[in-house]
Design a protein around this motif. Structure first.
Motif, mmCIF file in Angstrom:
data_model
loop_
_atom_site.group_PDB
_atom_site.id
_atom_site.type_symbol
_atom_site.label_atom_id
_atom_site.label_comp_id
_atom_site.label_asym_id
_atom_site.label_seq_id
_atom_site.Cartn_x
_atom_site.Cartn_y
_atom_site.Cartn_z
ATOM 1 N N HIS A 139 2.679 -0.697 10.936
ATOM 2 C CA HIS A 139 2.947 -0.813 9.528
ATOM 3 C C HIS A 139 1.738 -0.538 8.444
ATOM 4 O O HIS A 139 1.512 -0.214 7.561
ATOM 5 N N LEU A 140 0.482 -0.945 9.385
ATOM 6 C CA LEU A 140 -0.782 -0.763 8.828
ATOM 7 C C LEU A 140 -1.399 0.739 9.088
ATOM 8 O O LEU A 140 -1.874 1.452 8.169
ATOM 9 N N TYR A 141 -1.119 1.254 10.260
ATOM 10 C CA TYR A 141 -1.641 2.399 10.535
ATOM 11 C C TYR A 141 -0.872 3.540 9.846
ATOM 12 O O TYR A 141 -1.450 4.859 9.813
ATOM 13 N N TRP A 142 0.294 3.385 9.664
ATOM 14 C CA TRP A 142 0.964 4.391 8.837
ATOM 15 C C TRP A 142 0.277 4.586 7.679
ATOM 16 O O TRP A 142 0.107 5.764 7.302
ATOM 17 N N ALA A 202 0.754 -1.072 0.004
ATOM 18 C CA ALA A 202 -0.060 0.015 0.243
ATOM 19 C C ALA A 202 0.998 1.217 0.084
ATOM 20 O O ALA A 202 0.515 2.462 -0.868
ATOM 21 N N ALA A 203 1.898 1.228 0.924
ATOM 22 C CA ALA A 203 3.151 2.375 0.994
ATOM 23 C C ALA A 203 3.504 2.369 -0.709
ATOM 24 O O ALA A 203 3.726 3.853 -0.750
ATOM 25 N N ILE A 204 3.866 1.528 -1.358
ATOM 26 C CA ILE A 204 4.466 1.837 -2.656
ATOM 27 C C ILE A 204 3.344 2.358 -3.575
ATOM 28 O O ILE A 204 3.740 3.470 -4.259
ATOM 29 N N VAL A 205 2.192 1.771 -3.387
ATOM 30 C CA VAL A 205 0.804 2.640 -4.484
ATOM 31 C C VAL A 205 0.923 4.108 -3.879
ATOM 32 O O VAL A 205 0.676 5.021 -4.640
ATOM 33 N N GLY A 206 0.891 4.314 -2.671
ATOM 34 C CA GLY A 206 0.762 5.769 -2.068
ATOM 35 C C GLY A 206 1.947 6.606 -2.544
ATOM 36 O O GLY A 206 1.679 7.668 -2.903
ATOM 37 N N ALA A 207 3.128 6.015 -2.672
ATOM 38 C CA ALA A 207 4.315 6.703 -3.176
ATOM 39 C C ALA A 207 4.210 7.094 -4.483
ATOM 40 O O ALA A 207 4.395 8.355 -4.997
ATOM 41 N N PHE A 234 6.420 11.392 8.172
ATOM 42 C CA PHE A 234 5.120 11.026 7.461
ATOM 43 C C PHE A 234 4.252 12.078 7.224
ATOM 44 O O PHE A 234 3.209 11.916 6.440
ATOM 45 N N GLU A 235 4.722 13.241 7.179
ATOM 46 C CA GLU A 235 4.107 14.414 6.545
ATOM 47 C C GLU A 235 4.479 14.101 4.839
ATOM 48 O O GLU A 235 3.913 14.987 3.797
#
Length: 378
Positions: free
Chosen positions: A252-255, A177-182, A372-373
């Motif tokens: 890792h999920l709440y990030w 999910a972080a990859i998609v967000g980035a 995380f900003e």
């Protein structure tokens, strides 16, 4: 929500001392290869352990985060240096699209890729445009993604071992999910890189799926059959604390949930579960590292969902203050030669302080930058 009233911290001297130590620690891992040391540092040429003969992915990314959090990045590098730094980070992308850490902690491809793209986000800032970023398609990941995840449709497969050892599994569940967000935030072509026409819709579907399974008892995830989990925890306890692993897995999920602006479903039980895992001296284990950040993040972000007078929010604040003091004291009181040899401990330790800064003092008293900003992963 009522704002949290708290005094301005008095850590300026400690922070300055820590920043000097970080530079000494970085110099011992800088790989010049014929370049002047200052230029090599400005362009991210770091290994994660001393004595290496070439930069490593984890080294160059660890110091991008560490310098960003502490404000050193702007002092050490200019936009051209950061373009070179980004080129170095992207040189570690494989033909299948994944980045590989090849570090001693054997971080998986999901973590390494999300972490590398986070460094690209930090280094690109607002000055380097998407067209300048030579990110290749993530071809292997493309074939794993469900096009329209939902509460009933998993976004991708998660194996049984990853469900039992959820600290490990959460690197996959959150890292993808972080990859998609980035990719979305960097304004890259998500259809070309990931096969996703609408990354926002995909991320909302991902969130709907993971939040459908969060436990109201502690605000965390328990993905495995109870008997299997108990057996695994008994074996895992010989070397690690299963409770600490659950904190890392939840963080890792709440990030991702926090970056999406989605409310936490069970903030009070989450605080009640996390706060006792922070030791009386303020650290989770013997030295500060990413676990301290995971705990600080969960406590601070859960407290954001409660009234300031709520006893759980007050407990979170007290724990955050204790943690912040302990991390800074540990880093300030030890010469860099006595810090862990592997640099990956450092971004988490520094981010724990920055998270406490974000949650505790007035905004104009913040000491360091909340990564995380900008990023989705650490």
């Amino acid at each position: 929500m009522t704002a949290i009233p708290l005094h301005k911290p008095v850590f300026d001297d400690a922070r300055d001392g820590v920043r000097r130590r970080i530079l000494d620690y970085a110099r011992a891992r800088c790989i010049g290869l014929g370049q002047p040391p200052a230029r090599a540092m400005a362009r991210g040429r770091f290994a994660d352990h001393p004595g290496a003969d070439r930069p490593t992915l984890m080294g160059t990314v660890d110091f991008a985060y560490a310098f960003h959090v502490t404000g050193l990045l702007d002092e050490l590098s200019n936009p051209d240096d950061r373009r070179r730094w980004i080129e170095l980070v992207l040189s570690f992308q494989g033909e299948d699209g994944w980045f590989r850490a090849k570090d001693r902690q054997t971080h998986g491809v999901e973590h390494a890729t999300a972490y590398a793209l986070g460094a690209v986000q930090i280094l690109a800032g607002s000055r380097i445009r998407a067209g300048e970023l030579a990110v290749a398609p993530l071809t292997d990941l493309r074939g794993q993604l469900a096009p329209q995840p939902s509460a009933r449709q998993a976004p991708f497969a998660v194996g049984l071992l990853d469900r039992i050892h959820f600290w490990r599994g959460s690197h996959r569940v959150g890292g993808i999910a972080a990859i998609v967000g980035a990719v979305r935030d960097l304004r890259l072509d998500s259809a070309r890189l990931l096969g996703l026409d609408d990354p926002d819709a995909w991320l909302r579907g991902w969130a709907g799926n993971v939040l459908a399974r969060v436990s109201p008892a502690d605000g965390m995830w328990h993905e495995a059959p109870a008997a299997l989990q108990m057996a695994f925890d008994a074996a895992y306890r010989l070397r690690h604390d299963p409770g600490h692993a659950r904190i890392g897995g939840a963080a890792h999920l709440y990030w991702i949930i926090s970056r999406l602006g989605i409310p936490y479903p069970h903030p009070q039980p989450l605080i009640d579960a996390v706060a006792p895992r922070v030791g009386p001296g303020g650290l989770c284990e013997r030295h500060p590292y990413c676990l301290d950040f995971d705990a600080a993040f969960l406590l601070a972000r859960a407290a954001d969902h409660l009234d300031a007078a709520d006893p759980a929010a007050e407990r979170a604040r007290r724990t955050l203050e204790r943690s912040r003091r302990a991390v800074l004291a540990w880093l300030e009181e030890r010469a860099p030669e006595r810090w862990p040899a592997g640099s990956h401990f450092l971004p988490g330790a520094l981010a724990a302080v920055a998270e406490a800064d974000r949650a505790l003092p007035p905004a104009d008293a913040r000491g360091w930058t909340d990564a995380f900003e900008t990023v989705w992963w650490l």
